[in-house]
Enzyme design. Structure first.
Site, PDB file in Angstrom:
ATOM      1  N   GLY A 512       0.802  -1.208   0.000  1.00  0.00           N
ATOM      2  CA  GLY A 512       0.000   0.000   0.000  1.00  0.00           C
ATOM      3  C   GLY A 512       0.837   1.261   0.000  1.00  0.00           C
ATOM      4  O   GLY A 512       0.382   2.335  -0.381  1.00  0.00           O
ATOM      5  N   GLY A 514       3.968   1.466  -1.408  1.00  0.00           N
ATOM      6  CA  GLY A 514       4.998   1.476  -2.431  1.00  0.00           C
ATOM      7  C   GLY A 514       5.598   0.104  -2.623  1.00  0.00           C
ATOM      8  O   GLY A 514       5.324  -0.822  -1.856  1.00  0.00           O
ATOM      9  N   LYS A 530      12.208  -1.092   0.816  1.00  0.00           N
ATOM     10  CA  LYS A 530      10.870  -0.564   0.554  1.00  0.00           C
ATOM     11  C   LYS A 530      11.009   0.866   0.048  1.00  0.00           C
ATOM     12  O   LYS A 530      11.607   1.710   0.700  1.00  0.00           O
ATOM     13  CB  LYS A 530      10.056  -0.574   1.839  1.00  0.00           C
ATOM     14  CG  LYS A 530       8.704   0.014   1.672  1.00  0.00           C
ATOM     15  CD  LYS A 530       7.669  -0.770   2.451  1.00  0.00           C
ATOM     16  CE  LYS A 530       6.333  -0.625   1.791  1.00  0.00           C
ATOM     17  NZ  LYS A 530       5.578  -1.836   1.781  1.00  0.00           N
ATOM     18  N   ASP A 627      -3.315  -1.457   7.981  1.00  0.00           N
ATOM     19  CA  ASP A 627      -3.341  -2.237   6.742  1.00  0.00           C
ATOM     20  C   ASP A 627      -2.948  -3.684   7.035  1.00  0.00           C
ATOM     21  O   ASP A 627      -2.111  -4.273   6.360  1.00  0.00           O
ATOM     22  CB  ASP A 627      -2.415  -1.609   5.701  1.00  0.00           C
ATOM     23  CG  ASP A 627      -2.708  -2.157   4.293  1.00  0.00           C
ATOM     24  OD1 ASP A 627      -3.756  -2.798   4.114  1.00  0.00           O
ATOM     25  OD2 ASP A 627      -1.885  -1.946   3.389  1.00  0.00           O
TER      26      ASP A 627
END
Ligand SMILES: *[C@@H]1O[C@H](CO)[C@@H](O)[C@H](O)[C@H]1NC(C)=O
Ligand SMILES: *[C@@H]1O[C@H](CO)[C@@H](O)[C@H](O)[C@H]1NC(C)=O
Ligand SMILES: *[C@@H]1O[C@H](CO)[C@@H](O)[C@H](O)[C@H]1NC(C)=O
Ligand SMILES: *[C@@H]1O[C@H](CO)[C@@H](O)[C@H](O)[C@H]1NC(C)=O
Ligand SMILES: *[C@@H]1O[C@H](CO)[C@@H](O)[C@H](O)[C@H]1NC(C)=O
Ligand SMILES: *[C@@H]1O[C@H](CO)[C@@H](O)[C@H](O)[C@H]1NC(C)=O
Ligand SMILES: *[C@@H]1O[C@H](CO)[C@@H](O)[C@H](O)[C@H]1NC(C)=O
Ligand SMILES: *[C@@H]1O[C@H](CO)[C@@H](O)[C@H](O)[C@H]1NC(C)=O
Length: 820
Positions: A512, A514, A530, A627
């Site tokens: 979510g 990247g 990340k 998330d």
């Protein structure tokens, strides 16, 4: 004669060492002697708290270490020598005598059983004084449960006596080494049938909400773990609770933090597990940081002194008693108005982003300058605040000032009065502009210096990382390193090299926030890289601060953050690399799902629960994941779950535990109704997502894209239909048929359904979830119909009819599903 007496005493005292649970009329307890409850749970004797050299009579758990005191007799009158003091029965009372046979403490009752009284320590922790001829179950004429100190044990009660109009209080200790009554107390308020917490017996700062016959309205989650009773009769009103599982150790404590805390003893890990505390936020405790102290919720130990002030009592602060607050570091404002001998005016120090103190007075004025001069002209005025319309001034001590972060919109600016000679103002000129100038000036100098040092450190690190041993540096620094910084800063070039310019070949997935790449660093070290999408609105400093905070979160069910990198608009986070990828790659795959048998899946569920609990509660940051989903659960070599992407919402959007947000982060199918529809998120939205994950792990089916030939339902609706039809076991992934444990599966489905309830306050907290899953409670609450039951109606939530299954006879259903 003397020696004979001595021997007699000695021989009598021996009685206690063989596990007696009572003190009878011709015995006394002294020195290291103890009485032990019949089931070996509690012990009574002399103790000294912490490093104190004072002795108290107390009750504690026999088999819990470190010693946990649940009751103190002489909390205000300690003795200095336990060997010469005696606890004994005298004229029907239990009395503590010092060495000169002066009574230090007594149960102080008018009893008729003057010589035959017996004090017995029960296995529930209650010390009961009764006539020796009465049965051991009689209530006696005095009980420690009627005279609690700071702890309410199961079976104990907190009462309001209507006849004498007196109430029992649960009163915090003064500090960690002094059991004398402190400032915070919990009491039952019969008027609203509710609990309240007061500061200094007067100021109320928390309430449980009214009792509705089943729950307290503000804290409905309480009855997940206990059986609560609230009794109201002609003589008294009282509250008591019992445990579903009486064998577990459990206590409620009015803590020195000003919070009521409930903890249970985990036998496996030998620690107290905090299940619940209220008020949730430390800074909501009235006057917690004392006068002129400021409370910062994001920065434990929470209490700080305002600039220009210092700790009033260093000992108090060391013992976690901040109530003494702060005192002026320099001299008191001279209350000069320009015409005093020094010819100098007092000054005001500007403090931004604060929640204003209590007890302001408002003044009608037209401008900030007028507001300032109102304050300046009254010698008792210590601070003012002007918001463009209203002028508030404070007289005397400032209580309840809270430092907020700049993200919290409610922050205001307050001007604190300081003496003109205070070193905060080294300038010689007068006026507020100068004050601010001076502050800004000195801040600028400090910042400049820091920046310089920072650049030097950075260049130094960059040198090491960029040229020689990038990987080792990252890997080594990821642990507990001694440098003040905590997480290494990595250089951009080494990251480009490790991912071949973010080549798709190295791409592991897209989250979510990247894409994630596998970085091959020097020496073959693999690290997950990340690349945060550039939508982040944060500046570099905030980003850096957040990364440093997030990196401090360490738990075996969380993926470790190893480093970070900033280059122009690019923000990179480096994580430990998990070779086994994520949970969804296993449970939703026809072949790989066989690698996870029921035991493994149950361990994974428990591990995820513990990781989320840590984020919500045990870590000091109170992270809401926002998330949580199976693709964010990574698996290590041994298939232990590790949650990833935690704290990213915070990095991207700022902090907050309950908030509304413009942009919903998260994944369809895992979003709770209140978050999906109103953008309201809280720890309970994570609980919802967790529930979905649990049901997916059991069924091996995705909530989104779930299809059932005959039903117009999503996975949650499907589970609910099976559950209410007493066919819950049909949910189980057929691949698990040989390995699953019926009672565990039922328990997990039950917990999963509780987590996906429509109303956030009906969902359990993660500590309740962990407790329920680890089998510490016997009977689980019955779930209501979950949210989002119908598949094709978008976000239409469940009906409010809350139809419940007639009974939970699911345990008895043995028939197996016929495959998918
Ligand atoms: C205590 O005294 C009573 C009589 O005074 C006696 O019967 C009893 O045995 C004594 N108990 C102990 C433990 O010495
Ligand atoms: C007791 O004193 C020792 C040494 O002064 C200190 O390290 C320790 O933290 C103290 N313990 C408590 C509970 O204050
Ligand atoms: C105990 O008895 C005395 C005299 O009978 C009386 O004055 C006192 O108030 C009583 N105390 C209590 C706590 O009942
Ligand atoms: C309950 O309320 C009544 C009137 O509102 C008041 O007189 C009384 O003192 C209250 N009782 C308690 C225990 O607060
Ligand atoms: C608490 O209240 C008492 C009076 O009821 C007062 O003397 C004392 O100073 C107060 N304590 C604090 C810390 O303000
Ligand atoms: C109230 O107190 C009286 C006198 O102590 C007692 O007889 C009665 O049983 C009590 N009532 C209840 C409901 O406890
Ligand atoms: C403030 O100034 C006035 C005159 O300007 C003087 O009369 C007064 O005493 C001063 N007040 C104080 C507290 O110094
Ligand atoms: C200063 O403020 C206090 C509190 O409002 C008030 O009681 C006092 O009269 C004021 N003093 C002057 C000189 O205005």
């Amino acid at each position: 004669m003397f020696s004979v007496l001595f021997i007699v005493c000695f021989s009598i005292n021996i009685n206690f060492s063989d596990g007696a649970d009572s003190i009878t009329a011709n015995q006394s307890l002294s020195g290291n002697q103890r009485i032990v409850s019949s089931g070996n749970t509690f012990e009574l004797g002399f103790f000294t708290p912490g490093n104190s050299s004072r002795y108290y009579i107390g009750i504690w758990y026999k088999n819990v270490s470190p010693r946990t005191i649940v009751w103190v007799a002489n909390r205000e009158t300690p003795i200095s020598d336990m060997n010469s003091a005696e606890l004994k029965i005298l004229h029907g009372n239990l009395v503590l005598m010092d060495k000169s046979q002066v009574s230090i403490w007594s149960t102080n009752v008018n009893s008729t059983a003057s010589s035959s009284a017996v004090a017995t320590l029960g296995d529930n922790g209650n010390l009961v004084l009764r006539d020796g001829s009465e049965s051991r179950t009689s209530e006696g004429f005095w009980q420690s449960f009627d005279n609690p100190t700071d702890t309410l044990l199961p079976g104990g009660k907190l009462a309001y006596d209507k006849r004498t109009k007196t109430k029992q209080l649960l009163t915090s200790w003064k500090n960690s080494e002094d059991p004398a009554p402190g400032l915070f107390s919990l009491e039952l308020n019969p008027n609203g049938s509710q609990f309240i917490i007061r500061w200094n017996r007067t100021e109320q700062y928390w309430t449980s909400g009214a009792w509705n016959g089943r729950i307290f309205s503000v804290v409905p989650e309480l009855n997940y773990v206990f059986h609560l009773s609230y009794v109201d009769n002609v003589n008294e009103t009282f509250f008591t609770y019992s445990l579903y599982d009486p064998s577990s150790l459990f206590r409620s404590v009015m803590d020195i933090s000003g919070q009521i805390k409930q903890t249970s003893w985990l036998e496996n890990t030998k620690e107290w597990n905090l299940m619940w505390s209220q008020p949730e936020q430390q800074c909501e405790v009235y006057a917690y940081c004392g006068a002129f102290g400021t409370c910062n919720q994001n920065s434990p130990p929470f209490c700080y002194c305002l600039p220009g002030f210092k700790h009033k009592s260093e000992t108090g602060w060391n013992l976690k008693d901040y109530s003494g607050g702060c005192a002026r570091a320099i001299d008191f404002p001279q209350c000069g108005n320009g015409s005093t001998s020094t010819g100098r005016k007092d000054k005001f120090l500007e403090n931004y982003h604060v929640r204003l103190p209590k007890n302001s007075q408002s003044v009608t004025v037209g401008s900030a300058r007028e507001c300032e001069s109102v304050c300046l002209s009254n010698c008792s005025c210590t601070a003012y605040s002007y918001d463009g319309k209203a002028c508030s001034v404070w007289n005397g001590e400032l209580l309840n000032l809270q430092q907020l972060s700049e993200y919290e919109g409610s922050g205001r600016t307050i001007y604190i009065r300081l003496s003109a000679s205070d070193s905060q103002f080294s300038s010689t000129k007068n006026g507020k502009g100068v004050v601010i100038g001076a502050v800004v000036g000195s801040v600028a100098v400090v910042m400049g210096l820091l920046a310089f040092v920072g650049v030097m450190i950075w260049r130094h690190q960059r040198h090491i990382i960029g040229t020689t041993k990038a990987v080792e540096a990252v890997a080594n620094l990821g642990g507990d390193n001694k440098s003040g910084i905590g997480v290494p800063f990595c250089n951009w070039e080494s990251i480009l090299a490790a991912t071949e310019n973010f080549s798709d070949v190295y791409k592991l997935g897209e989250g979510g926030f990247g894409p994630v790449y596998k970085g091959m660093f020097h020496g073959g070290q693999e690290i997950a890289v990340k690349r945060l999408s550039s939508c982040s609105v944060q500046g570099i400093n905030e980003f850096q601060n957040e990364v440093l905070l997030i990196a401090k979160l360490q738990h075996r069910n969380l993926v470790r953050l190893l480093g970070y990198c900033i280059k122009e608009n690019e923000k990179i986070l480096l994580y430990e690399y998990m070779p086994n990828k994520s949970l969804d790659a296993f449970i939703f795959d026809q072949k790989l799902c066989m690698l996870l048998n029921w035991k493994k899946r149950f361990d994974i569920i428990l591990g995820i629960a513990r990781g989320v609990l840590y984020l919500h509660q045990d870590s000091r940051l109170r992270i809401i994941h926002r998330d949580l989903k199976t693709s964010n659960i990574l698996l290590d070599e041994e298939m232990n779950p590790k949650i990833s992407d935690f704290g990213l919402a915070r990095i991207v959007e700022g902090k907050g535990t309950i908030a509304s947000t413009k942009r919903v982060i998260g994944t369809y199918g895992y979003l709770s109704p209140e978050y999906a529809m109103d953008g309201l998120f809280s720890i309970k939205s994570d609980v919802f997502s967790f529930g979905v994950v649990v049901l997916e792990i059991i069924s091996g089916k995705r909530n989104v894209g779930f299809h059932h030939s005959t039903e117009d339902l999503n996975l949650l609706g499907h589970v609910w239909r099976l559950w209410s039809g007493n066919k819950a076991l049909h949910l189980v992934d057929p691949i698990l048929l040989e390995s699953f444990e019926k009672s565990e599966v039922i328990k997990c489905i039950n917990v999963g359904l509780l987590c996906v309830e429509d109303n956030p306050s009906d969902r359990p907290t993660m500590s309740n979830v962990v407790l329920m899953l680890s089998g510490e409670t016997g009977v689980l609450p019955v779930p209501n119909q979950p949210a989002f039951v119908m598949r094709k109606r978008g976000f239409s939530t469940s009906s409010s009819s809350s139809s419940k299954p007639e009974s939970t006879s699911n345990e008895l259903t043995i028939s197996m599903p016929q495959g998918r």
